[in-house]
Design a protein around this motif. Structure first.
Motif, PDB file in Angstrom:
ATOM      1  N   LEU A 126      -4.801   3.550  10.016  1.00  0.00           N
ATOM      2  CA  LEU A 126      -6.024   4.139  10.568  1.00  0.00           C
ATOM      3  C   LEU A 126      -5.990   5.663  10.488  1.00  0.00           C
ATOM      4  O   LEU A 126      -7.023   6.302  10.266  1.00  0.00           O
ATOM      5  CB  LEU A 126      -6.193   3.686  12.015  1.00  0.00           C
TER       6      LEU A 126
ATOM      7  N   SER B  16      -8.867  10.883   5.547  1.00  0.00           N
ATOM      8  CA  SER B  16      -9.755  10.818   4.375  1.00  0.00           C
ATOM      9  C   SER B  16     -11.210  11.024   4.779  1.00  0.00           C
ATOM     10  O   SER B  16     -11.970  11.724   4.092  1.00  0.00           O
ATOM     11  CB  SER B  16      -9.589   9.467   3.678  1.00  0.00           C
ATOM     12  N   LEU B  17     -11.605  10.439   5.917  1.00  0.00           N
ATOM     13  CA  LEU B  17     -12.972  10.620   6.398  1.00  0.00           C
ATOM     14  C   LEU B  17     -13.245  12.072   6.774  1.00  0.00           C
ATOM     15  O   LEU B  17     -14.316  12.622   6.461  1.00  0.00           O
ATOM     16  CB  LEU B  17     -13.215   9.702   7.594  1.00  0.00           C
TER      17      LEU B  17
ATOM     18  N   ASP C  37      -4.516   7.430   8.144  1.00  0.00           N
ATOM     19  CA  ASP C  37      -4.826   7.788   6.756  1.00  0.00           C
ATOM     20  C   ASP C  37      -6.324   7.745   6.496  1.00  0.00           C
ATOM     21  O   ASP C  37      -6.895   8.640   5.853  1.00  0.00           O
ATOM     22  CB  ASP C  37      -4.104   6.836   5.797  1.00  0.00           C
ATOM     23  N   GLN C  38      -6.967   6.686   6.985  1.00  0.00           N
ATOM     24  CA  GLN C  38      -8.412   6.571   6.784  1.00  0.00           C
ATOM     25  C   GLN C  38      -9.173   7.652   7.531  1.00  0.00           C
ATOM     26  O   GLN C  38     -10.187   8.171   7.041  1.00  0.00           O
ATOM     27  CB  GLN C  38      -8.893   5.181   7.238  1.00  0.00           C
TER      28      GLN C  38
ATOM     29  N   GLN D  67       0.811  -1.209   0.000  1.00  0.00           N
ATOM     30  CA  GLN D  67       0.000   0.000   0.000  1.00  0.00           C
ATOM     31  C   GLN D  67       0.847   1.263   0.000  1.00  0.00           C
ATOM     32  O   GLN D  67       0.352   2.342  -0.319  1.00  0.00           O
ATOM     33  CB  GLN D  67      -0.923   0.009   1.227  1.00  0.00           C
TER      34      GLN D  67
END
Length: 323
Positions: A183, A189-190, A185-186, A126
């Protein structure tokens, strides 16, 4: 009638049979603490008979049963939340080796030694360092060898000690850092999605939601230490944690960013909210230092209320500048 019902229920329960030639158990129902104790005893018997793989599998199954019973005994709203987070808990537990006393469990430790290298391969893919099928095969073989070594050296209730335990602890710390990175990164993005959806500036989300979520762990830990009388440790952590985030976070972040671009520098623009944050941070630090010096190393509780007032003022002024 009661006696007949009780005897019928007793006959309907599945018993655990111990065969004379070895610790071979037959399990079909698990509905009380006795069954869980039998599972644990079966794992020990398999372990003492040299059948390590079956012993580890039984221990993992026993812990899964314990967790299932614990979740089913929760209130409905907590049960729904526990079921929702179950896949993430299993994935984290299966990939992060834990050797500390309060979290040590032989079965999950062996399983994490197998899956942790595979997770690292996925994480590397990733991040642009994809090793292909060969990488996964090598990681699987290495993880399996380490898992076998750990299983063999923890038979009959023994725990890892010394350098092996230290090595696995450091390895688990590195794996946990990759989970935090993924987490984070997510989460970013959220937050960007929410900001675009409700037309809130990204700086405002970072100032409030992201900052609170990033600091809640340190916040609760520092309060717990202060309640236990570890005031010096709590005070040190209050300043050491943000300092680590600022220096290491900015340093590594800029290092990775410069590595992704051709230029030797990155343009940075500071908005008024950042200048405001610097000003209030310096104000609070100088106030704490002055109060500590004037009170000969003692900080009264009024200083805590002053710090809270400074933070609320900072949030109000910064949001006013951004919005």
């Amino acid at each position: 009638v009661r006696g007949k019902v009780t005897s019928a229920a007793a006959r309907s329960r599945t018993s655990v049979q111990v065969f004379p030639k070895g610790p071979w158990y037959a399990f079909t129902t698990l509905d009380d603490d006795d069954d869980d104790a039998r599972l644990t005893k079966a794992a020990r018997d398999f372990d003492s008979s040299g059948i390590t793989i079956v012993a580890v599998a039984l221990e993992i199954w026993s812990r899964c049963v314990d967790h299932t019973f614990a979740v089913m005994s929760l209130p409905l709203h907590q049960r729904v939340l526990a079921i929702g987070e179950l896949p993430f808990v299993l994935a984290r537990r299966a990939t992060v080796p834990l050797t500390c006393d309060d979290a040590y469990a032989r079965g999950p430790l062996v399983a994490s030694c197998v899956f942790a290298p595979l997770w690292l391969c996925f994480y590397a893919s990733q991040r642009g360092a994809d090793g292909g099928v060969v990488g996964y095969v090598v990681a699987g073989v290495v993880g399996l060898c380490v898992a076998v070594a750990v299983a063999v050296n923890t038979t009959k209730g023994r725990e890892l000690k010394g350098l092996p335990a230290l090595g696995l602890s450091l390895f688990g710390f590195a794996v946990a850092a990759t989970w935090i990175d993924v987490l984070a990164d997510q989460l970013v993005s959220l937050l960007q999605f929410i900001g675009d959806l409700v037309a809130i500036p990204e700086e405002a989300l970072g100032l409030t939601v992201l900052a609170w979520g990033n600091s809640i762990g340190d916040f609760s830990t520092n309060i717990a230490m202060a309640k236990k009388g570890l005031s010096n440790m709590s005070m040190t952590a209050c300043f050491a944690g943000p300092l680590f985030n600022a220096l290491m976070g900015l340093g590594l972040g800029f290092a990775f960013r410069i590595g992704q671009v051709d230029e030797a520098y990155v343009d940075v623009s500071l908005n008024p909210a950042l200048y405001t944050g610097f000003a209030f941070l310096c104000t609070n630090c100088l106030a704490v230092l002055a109060v500590a010096i004037l009170n000969k190393g003692h900080i009264p509780k009024q200083m805590g209320f002053l710090s809270i007032a400074i933070y609320l003022t900072y949030i109000s002024v910064s949001l006013g500048l951004l919005l």
